[in-house]
Design a protein around this motif. Structure first.
Motif, short mmCIF file in Angstrom:
data_model
loop_
_atom_site.label_atom_id
_atom_site.label_comp_id
_atom_site.label_asym_id
_atom_site.label_seq_id
_atom_site.Cartn_x
_atom_site.Cartn_y
_atom_site.Cartn_z
N LEU A 146 -5.80 0.86 6.09
CA LEU A 146 -4.57 0.07 6.07
C LEU A 146 -4.65 -1.09 7.05
O LEU A 146 -4.19 -2.20 6.76
N PHE A 158 -5.81 7.41 6.56
CA PHE A 158 -5.74 6.12 5.87
C PHE A 158 -5.55 4.93 6.81
O PHE A 158 -5.62 3.79 6.37
N TRP A 161 -1.59 9.65 -4.42
CA TRP A 161 -2.38 9.52 -3.20
C TRP A 161 -3.82 9.11 -3.52
O TRP A 161 -4.52 8.55 -2.67
N ALA A 185 0.83 -1.22 0.00
CA ALA A 185 0.00 0.00 0.00
C ALA A 185 0.86 1.26 0.00
O ALA A 185 0.53 2.24 -0.68
N LEU A 206 -4.56 5.47 -2.72
CA LEU A 206 -4.92 5.17 -1.34
C LEU A 206 -6.35 5.61 -1.04
O LEU A 206 -7.06 4.97 -0.26
#
Length: 347
Positions: A216, A212, A330, A195, A333
């Motif tokens: 995650l 995030f 980004w 990731a 994500l």
């Protein structure tokens, strides 16, 4: 013990150099002829956090190693996971019934190795120190972290203890009766590292992004859930603690966030600030090990009716970057975050 290192890149290069420096008999083998030639002509240079040193060494390509005709004793297999079977088959003619192969690799390569040469000639290994191949004859070394050696059946044997003793010249190598626990612990961590490679940023910076973190941790949880279904208890290492993440219902967010801050601090202090996955994508422009690390977990999870939606999307995003269809950003994500927040988890 006569050691042959197959794959003289990041991991193999560092371990081999420290062994040579300590006076141990080591032979390097690598498919990159330029790297082999450089090592033979000028030695192998390790650029570490505390020192830079060069060792004189003997290196061969696989064909040259076969032509040499000497049977191999102890093999450190340090190739990328996707090259495991090819690397073993390339040296089968010089493997005796007493030869043993230790898998200094990511993923569950021990399964591949043992299918070819048998459980009794295969030794499991968990390795977590960071290093990068920079150029022929040059390796960047991030510093000492963790190595655990283990028999596939969980027994503690003399050959494990002998290997542990030999590798003390590198650092604090341990033996374990739960090598599969360490390997699955590393796989959960690999989910996080893949990731972080979705953006052109340091690992520490990604881990520190509070927005995030829930996503995650769900990514890592999906992997740990598969391990649980397989009857494996993953083990923590180097400020990575799977028990703080899974099961979901016992998670303490304050404790977990404190641990993630410790992990980010460790990452930030490492000379290697970005992952090897990032380097594969951004620098070497080649495929990552995702097909041999996370894809097999998807397949195992399917047997247990675990959907793993965040992991599946991560794999798709990495493959898009590999093919050039997408760039590090980004936004990648954010897509994972949206998938997590959609509430899709398991069947």
């Amino acid at each position: 013990m006569d050691i042959t290192i197959i794959g003289a890149g990041a991991i193999g290069g560092v371990l081999g150099a420290y062994l040579v420096k300590d006076g141990k008999p080591v032979t390097f083998c690598d498919i990159a002829e330029e790297h082999v030639n450089k090592m033979n002509a000028e030695g192998l240079t390790i650029e570490g956090p505390d020192q830079t040193f060069t060792v004189k060494c003997s290196a061969y390509t696989p064909n040259e190693l076969i032509k040499r005709g000497k049977m191999l004793d102890t093999v450190f297999l340090c190739v990328k996971a996707q090259h495991t079977e090819e690397a073993i088959r390339s040296v089968l003619p010089i493997l005796s019934e007493n030869s043993k192969i230790i898998s200094f690799q990511n993923g569950l390569c021990e399964h591949v190795i043992s299918k070819i040469i048998g459980d009794e000639r295969t030794i499991g290994c968990f390795v977590n120190f960071s290093a990068d191949y920079l150029s022929p004859g040059r390796i960047l070394y991030g510093g000492v972290a963790s190595i655990y050696l283990g028999e596939l059946d969980g027994t503690i044997t003399k050959r494990l203890l002998d290997l542990q003793e030999i590798l003390t010249c590198w650092g604090p190598v341990e033996v374990t009766n739960n090598i599969w626990g360490y390997l699955w612990g590393k796989l959960s961590y690999a989910g996080l590292l893949f990731a972080t490679a979705l953006v052109d940023e340091t690992m520490a910076e990604v881990v520190r992004k509070q927005e995030f973190r829930p996503m995650l941790m769900e990514l890592c949880t999906e992997i740990l859930e598969v391990a649980a279904k397989e009857g494996i208890q993953p083990v923590g290492f180097d400020d990575w603690e799977p028990t703080y993440i899974y099961p979901r219902e016992t998670r303490d967010e304050l404790v977990l966030n404190a641990q993630l801050e410790k992990l980010a601090k460790r990452m930030a202090s490492n000379k290697k600030a970005k992952s090897g996955i990032w380097r594969d994508l951004a620098v070497r422009k080649r495929k990552t090990e995702i097909d041999f690390q996370l894809v097999p977990i998807i397949e195992i999870g399917a047997k247990h009716q675990i959907q793993m939606p965040v992991t599946r999307l991560l794999i798709s995003l990495i493959k898009d970057i590999e093919s050039g269809a997408a760039q590090m950003d980004w936004k990648n994500l954010s897509k994972l975050k949206e998938k997590y927040e959609s509430g899709e988890t398991v069947c």
